[in-house]
Design a protein around this motif. Structure first.
Motif, short mmCIF file in Angstrom:
data_model
loop_
_atom_site.label_atom_id
_atom_site.label_comp_id
_atom_site.label_asym_id
_atom_site.label_seq_id
_atom_site.Cartn_x
_atom_site.Cartn_y
_atom_site.Cartn_z
N MET A 1 7.78 -34.75 -14.28
CA MET A 1 7.80 -33.69 -14.52
C MET A 1 8.91 -32.96 -13.82
N ASP A 2 9.55 -32.05 -14.27
CA ASP A 2 10.65 -31.23 -13.62
C ASP A 2 10.18 -30.03 -12.98
N GLU A 3 10.90 -30.03 -11.68
CA GLU A 3 10.50 -28.79 -10.68
C GLU A 3 10.62 -27.41 -10.92
N VAL A 4 9.85 -26.62 -10.88
CA VAL A 4 10.17 -25.16 -11.50
C VAL A 4 10.67 -24.49 -10.01
N ARG A 5 11.75 -23.72 -10.17
CA ARG A 5 12.21 -22.93 -9.20
C ARG A 5 11.27 -21.79 -8.81
N PRO A 6 11.11 -21.06 -7.71
CA PRO A 6 10.43 -20.20 -7.27
C PRO A 6 10.82 -18.96 -8.24
N GLU A 7 12.35 -18.69 -8.47
CA GLU A 7 12.73 -17.69 -9.15
C GLU A 7 12.39 -17.98 -10.71
N GLN A 8 12.40 -18.92 -11.07
CA GLN A 8 11.98 -19.26 -12.65
C GLN A 8 10.51 -18.84 -12.85
N ALA A 9 9.43 -19.37 -11.76
CA ALA A 9 8.10 -19.23 -11.95
C ALA A 9 8.03 -17.65 -11.64
N PHE A 10 8.50 -17.06 -10.88
CA PHE A 10 8.39 -15.42 -10.73
C PHE A 10 8.83 -14.93 -12.44
N GLU A 11 9.91 -15.19 -12.83
CA GLU A 11 10.35 -14.61 -14.10
C GLU A 11 9.31 -14.94 -15.27
N GLU A 12 8.67 -15.99 -15.27
CA GLU A 12 7.69 -16.34 -16.22
C GLU A 12 6.31 -15.45 -15.99
N LEU A 13 5.89 -15.41 -14.79
CA LEU A 13 4.73 -14.69 -14.63
C LEU A 13 4.99 -13.14 -15.00
N GLU A 14 6.21 -12.62 -14.63
CA GLU A 14 6.71 -11.48 -14.97
C GLU A 14 6.55 -11.13 -16.51
N ALA A 15 6.97 -12.16 -17.23
CA ALA A 15 7.12 -12.33 -18.72
C ALA A 15 5.62 -12.06 -19.30
N LEU A 16 4.65 -12.92 -18.66
CA LEU A 16 3.42 -12.92 -19.08
C LEU A 16 2.68 -11.53 -18.88
N TYR A 17 2.93 -11.24 -17.75
CA TYR A 17 2.41 -9.83 -17.49
C TYR A 17 2.89 -8.80 -18.32
N GLU A 18 4.06 -8.67 -18.69
CA GLU A 18 4.68 -7.69 -19.39
C GLU A 18 4.17 -7.84 -20.92
N ILE A 19 3.89 -8.97 -21.47
CA ILE A 19 3.13 -9.29 -22.66
C ILE A 19 1.76 -8.99 -22.70
N ALA A 20 0.96 -9.20 -21.65
CA ALA A 20 -0.36 -8.69 -21.66
C ALA A 20 -0.47 -7.18 -21.65
N SER A 21 0.41 -6.59 -20.80
CA SER A 21 0.59 -5.17 -20.84
C SER A 21 0.60 -4.41 -22.02
N MET A 22 1.40 -5.07 -23.10
CA MET A 22 1.66 -4.58 -24.28
C MET A 22 0.56 -4.08 -25.25
N GLY A 23 -0.37 -5.07 -25.30
CA GLY A 23 -1.65 -4.77 -26.23
C GLY A 23 -2.13 -3.53 -25.78
N GLY A 24 -2.53 -3.43 -24.44
CA GLY A 24 -3.26 -2.13 -24.17
C GLY A 24 -2.66 -1.00 -24.05
N SER A 25 -1.49 -0.75 -23.87
CA SER A 25 -0.62 0.52 -23.87
C SER A 25 0.10 0.83 -24.97
N GLN A 26 0.25 0.25 -26.06
CA GLN A 26 0.88 0.21 -27.28
C GLN A 26 0.06 0.12 -28.38
N ARG A 27 -0.42 0.97 -29.33
CA ARG A 27 -1.13 0.83 -30.61
C ARG A 27 -0.23 0.56 -31.83
N ASP A 28 1.03 0.69 -31.95
CA ASP A 28 1.81 0.23 -32.92
C ASP A 28 2.13 -1.08 -33.13
N LEU A 29 1.63 -1.64 -33.99
CA LEU A 29 1.76 -3.23 -34.09
C LEU A 29 3.26 -3.52 -34.14
N ALA A 30 4.00 -3.03 -34.95
CA ALA A 30 5.15 -3.33 -35.28
C ALA A 30 6.24 -3.08 -33.88
#
Length: 95
Positions: A1-30
């Motif tokens: 298994m490849d080791e994940v850099r702390p910066e990469q893990a942070f960027e991935e968590l940030e992206a997941l947070y951004e994605i999770a926030s989209m549905g609740g704040s924006q009603r325009d599907l497009a």
């Protein structure tokens, strides 16, 4: 298994947070689809992301976001092809 850099893990968590926030704040599907494609292409080395939605009535997948020429195109699931294979297998596919 490849080791994940702390910066990469942070960027991935940030992206997941951004994605999770989209549905609740924006009603325009497009708009959500376009934003989601932007986040995905930042995280996954690729030229672009294409987001399909399934239309139960017509049994078709249609492109919600992707290249300008792709938007709105429909793909029947009774025809062989990449879209059908991905839909039926419920797995991602890198092309």
């Amino acid at each position: 298994m490849d080791e994940v850099r702390p910066e990469q893990a942070f960027e991935e968590l940030e992206a997941l947070y951004e994605i999770a926030s989209m549905g609740g704040s924006q009603r325009d599907l497009a708009h959500v689809a376009g934003s989601l494609s932007t986040v995905v292409t930042r995280q996954v080395p690729s030229e672009r992301a294409v987001l399909f939605l399934f239309d139960e009535d017509s049994q078709e997948m249609f492109v919600l976001s992707g290249g300008d020429g792709d938007r709105g195109s429909r793909h029947r699931l009774n025809e062989c092809g990449l879209v059908r294979r991905v839909f039926l297998s419920r797995s991602r596919e890198v092309v």
